[in-house]
Motif scaffolding. Structure first.
Motif, PDB file in Angstrom:
ATOM      1  N   ALA A  21      17.554 -49.718  55.281  1.00  0.00           N
ATOM      2  CA  ALA A  21      18.396 -48.620  55.186  1.00  0.00           C
ATOM      3  C   ALA A  21      17.953 -47.493  55.958  1.00  0.00           C
ATOM      4  CB  ALA A  21      18.744 -48.404  53.861  1.00  0.00           C
ATOM      5  N   GLY A  22      16.638 -47.320  55.768  1.00  0.00           N
ATOM      6  CA  GLY A  22      16.051 -46.146  56.533  1.00  0.00           C
ATOM      7  C   GLY A  22      15.892 -46.187  57.776  1.00  0.00           C
ATOM      8  N   ARG A  23      15.568 -47.473  58.259  1.00  0.00           N
ATOM      9  CA  ARG A  23      15.583 -47.538  59.823  1.00  0.00           C
ATOM     10  C   ARG A  23      16.734 -47.821  60.519  1.00  0.00           C
ATOM     11  NH1 ARG A  23      11.206 -51.429  57.829  1.00  0.00           N
ATOM     12  NH2 ARG A  23      12.767 -52.928  57.958  1.00  0.00           N
ATOM     13  N   GLY A  24      17.962 -48.109  59.629  1.00  0.00           N
ATOM     14  CA  GLY A  24      19.256 -47.994  60.053  1.00  0.00           C
ATOM     15  C   GLY A  24      19.941 -46.810  60.474  1.00  0.00           C
ATOM     16  N   LYS A  25      19.193 -45.841  59.839  1.00  0.00           N
ATOM     17  CA  LYS A  25      19.706 -44.384  60.375  1.00  0.00           C
ATOM     18  C   LYS A  25      19.432 -44.182  61.961  1.00  0.00           C
ATOM     19  CE  LYS A  25      19.327 -42.785  55.604  1.00  0.00           C
ATOM     20  NZ  LYS A  25      18.559 -41.744  54.786  1.00  0.00           N
ATOM     21  N   ASP A  26      18.248 -44.799  62.264  1.00  0.00           N
ATOM     22  CA  ASP A  26      17.713 -44.577  63.667  1.00  0.00           C
ATOM     23  C   ASP A  26      18.576 -45.399  64.616  1.00  0.00           C
ATOM     24  OD1 ASP A  26      15.511 -43.677  62.490  1.00  0.00           O
ATOM     25  OD2 ASP A  26      14.322 -45.177  62.792  1.00  0.00           O
ATOM     26  N   VAL A  27      19.410 -46.406  64.121  1.00  0.00           N
ATOM     27  CA  VAL A  27      20.302 -46.847  65.116  1.00  0.00           C
ATOM     28  C   VAL A  27      21.910 -46.828  64.889  1.00  0.00           C
ATOM     29  CG1 VAL A  27      20.860 -49.398  65.809  1.00  0.00           C
ATOM     30  CG2 VAL A  27      18.506 -49.000  65.339  1.00  0.00           C
ATOM     31  N   MET A  28      22.323 -46.736  63.679  1.00  0.00           N
ATOM     32  CA  MET A  28      23.544 -46.900  63.266  1.00  0.00           C
ATOM     33  C   MET A  28      24.009 -45.326  62.891  1.00  0.00           C
ATOM     34  SD  MET A  28      23.989 -50.041  60.508  1.00  0.00           S
ATOM     35  CE  MET A  28      22.595 -49.519  59.578  1.00  0.00           C
ATOM     36  N   PRO A  29      24.983 -44.710  63.798  1.00  0.00           N
ATOM     37  CA  PRO A  29      25.289 -43.250  63.465  1.00  0.00           C
ATOM     38  C   PRO A  29      26.003 -42.975  62.312  1.00  0.00           C
ATOM     39  CG  PRO A  29      26.760 -44.384  65.179  1.00  0.00           C
ATOM     40  CD  PRO A  29      25.642 -45.324  64.627  1.00  0.00           C
ATOM     41  N   PHE A  30      26.730 -44.031  61.949  1.00  0.00           N
ATOM     42  CA  PHE A  30      27.564 -43.803  60.519  1.00  0.00           C
ATOM     43  C   PHE A  30      26.630 -44.035  59.286  1.00  0.00           C
ATOM     44  CE2 PHE A  30      27.968 -48.029  62.206  1.00  0.00           C
ATOM     45  CZ  PHE A  30      27.304 -48.912  61.169  1.00  0.00           C
ATOM     46  N   SER A  31      27.447 -43.697  58.161  1.00  0.00           N
ATOM     47  CA  SER A  31      26.288 -43.906  56.821  1.00  0.00           C
ATOM     48  C   SER A  31      26.663 -45.040  56.164  1.00  0.00           C
ATOM     49  CB  SER A  31      27.193 -42.855  55.946  1.00  0.00           C
ATOM     50  OG  SER A  31      26.590 -43.227  54.387  1.00  0.00           O
ATOM     51  N   LEU A  32      25.443 -45.869  56.144  1.00  0.00           N
ATOM     52  CA  LEU A  32      25.735 -47.016  55.566  1.00  0.00           C
ATOM     53  C   LEU A  32      26.226 -47.184  54.193  1.00  0.00           C
ATOM     54  CD1 LEU A  32      24.766 -50.261  55.927  1.00  0.00           C
ATOM     55  CD2 LEU A  32      22.343 -49.515  55.068  1.00  0.00           C
ATOM     56  N   ALA A  33      25.545 -46.312  53.426  1.00  0.00           N
ATOM     57  CA  ALA A  33      26.442 -46.245  52.139  1.00  0.00           C
ATOM     58  C   ALA A  33      27.892 -45.939  52.169  1.00  0.00           C
ATOM     59  CB  ALA A  33      25.667 -45.212  51.308  1.00  0.00           C
ATOM     60  N   ALA A  34      28.450 -45.397  53.043  1.00  0.00           N
ATOM     61  CA  ALA A  34      29.814 -45.020  53.285  1.00  0.00           C
ATOM     62  C   ALA A  34      30.635 -46.326  53.953  1.00  0.00           C
ATOM     63  CB  ALA A  34      30.128 -44.027  54.035  1.00  0.00           C
ATOM     64  N   THR A  35      30.015 -47.421  54.341  1.00  0.00           N
ATOM     65  CA  THR A  35      30.700 -48.559  54.915  1.00  0.00           C
ATOM     66  C   THR A  35      30.200 -49.892  54.021  1.00  0.00           C
ATOM     67  OG1 THR A  35      28.720 -48.801  56.499  1.00  0.00           O
ATOM     68  CG2 THR A  35      30.406 -47.529  57.290  1.00  0.00           C
ATOM     69  N   THR A  36      31.209 -50.776  54.645  1.00  0.00           N
ATOM     70  CA  THR A  36      30.795 -52.262  53.966  1.00  0.00           C
ATOM     71  C   THR A  36      30.794 -52.918  55.019  1.00  0.00           C
ATOM     72  OG1 THR A  36      31.836 -51.926  52.022  1.00  0.00           O
ATOM     73  CG2 THR A  36      31.522 -54.215  52.750  1.00  0.00           C
ATOM     74  N   HIS A  37      29.519 -54.134  55.260  1.00  0.00           N
ATOM     75  CA  HIS A  37      29.394 -54.788  56.339  1.00  0.00           C
ATOM     76  C   HIS A  37      29.899 -56.215  55.959  1.00  0.00           C
ATOM     77  CE1 HIS A  37      26.805 -52.357  58.876  1.00  0.00           C
ATOM     78  NE2 HIS A  37      26.973 -51.510  57.864  1.00  0.00           N
ATOM     79  N   ILE A  38      30.932 -56.836  56.386  1.00  0.00           N
ATOM     80  CA  ILE A  38      31.461 -58.066  56.226  1.00  0.00           C
ATOM     81  C   ILE A  38      31.216 -59.176  57.036  1.00  0.00           C
ATOM     82  CG2 ILE A  38      33.415 -59.383  55.301  1.00  0.00           C
ATOM     83  CD1 ILE A  38      34.640 -56.687  54.879  1.00  0.00           C
ATOM     84  N   PHE A  39      30.582 -60.126  56.936  1.00  0.00           N
ATOM     85  CA  PHE A  39      29.964 -61.188  57.716  1.00  0.00           C
ATOM     86  C   PHE A  39      30.795 -62.813  57.371  1.00  0.00           C
ATOM     87  CE2 PHE A  39      26.781 -58.343  57.637  1.00  0.00           C
ATOM     88  CZ  PHE A  39      26.444 -58.142  58.843  1.00  0.00           C
TER      89      PHE A  39
END
Length: 150
Positions: free
Chosen positions: A14-32
């Motif tokens: 999640a910490g490294r995700g902030k470098d790549v993803m402009p949106f909030s990880l906690a505000a989204t759900t990723h569905i695979f």
């Protein structure tokens, strides 16, 4: 002990995700959602009325689609690490071996990965599983009732 290790890994991702993803990880759900020819990756905002998060989610998925089609998997490499399951095979694929289609969905967007190469299907599935594990509570495994791709 494994749960603590998983939680620590998820926090690091999640910490490294902030470098790549402009949106909030906690505000989204990723569905695979895996299927016989690849799978579908959706990112949807938990509050679909949050227009800013929806816009950033859609822009990001368009950007990573363009990067992936060029063989650039630097985003997932940075977030999840170079040894992320499936990633080496995806990086080694040739242009055109994996089709990636972008589509807007309610509250976000999705990428559909399609290939006829069974080894790349397996790589996509491993890659999806790694993301499910790494994103923890912010990710879900989708279930396709019928994907129309036999």
């Amino acid at each position: 002990m494994k749960m603590m290790a998983d939680s620590q890994r998820q926090a690091e991702v999640a910490g490294r995700g902030k470098d790549v993803m402009p949106f909030s990880l906690a505000a989204t759900t990723h569905i695979f959602t895996k299927n016989v020819r690849g799978g579908i990756q959706q990112v949807v905002v938990k509050k679909p009325t949050d227009a800013g998060q929806v816009k950033m989610t859609r822009q990001h998925l368009q950007e990573i689609r363009d990067q992936f089609l060029k063989g650039d998997f630097s985003g997932p490499s940075h977030i999840h690490g170079q040894d992320m399951p499936g990633l080496a095979d995806l990086k080694a694929s040739k242009p055109g071996q994996i089709a990636i289609d972008y589509k807007e969905v309610k509250g976000g967007a999705q990428l559909t990965y399609t290939t006829s190469d069974v080894s790349l299907v397996a790589a996509l599935h491993k890659w999806f599983d790694a993301q499910l594990s790494d994103h923890g509570k912010d990710a879900l495994e989708g279930h396709a009732l019928h994907d129309g791709m036999k």
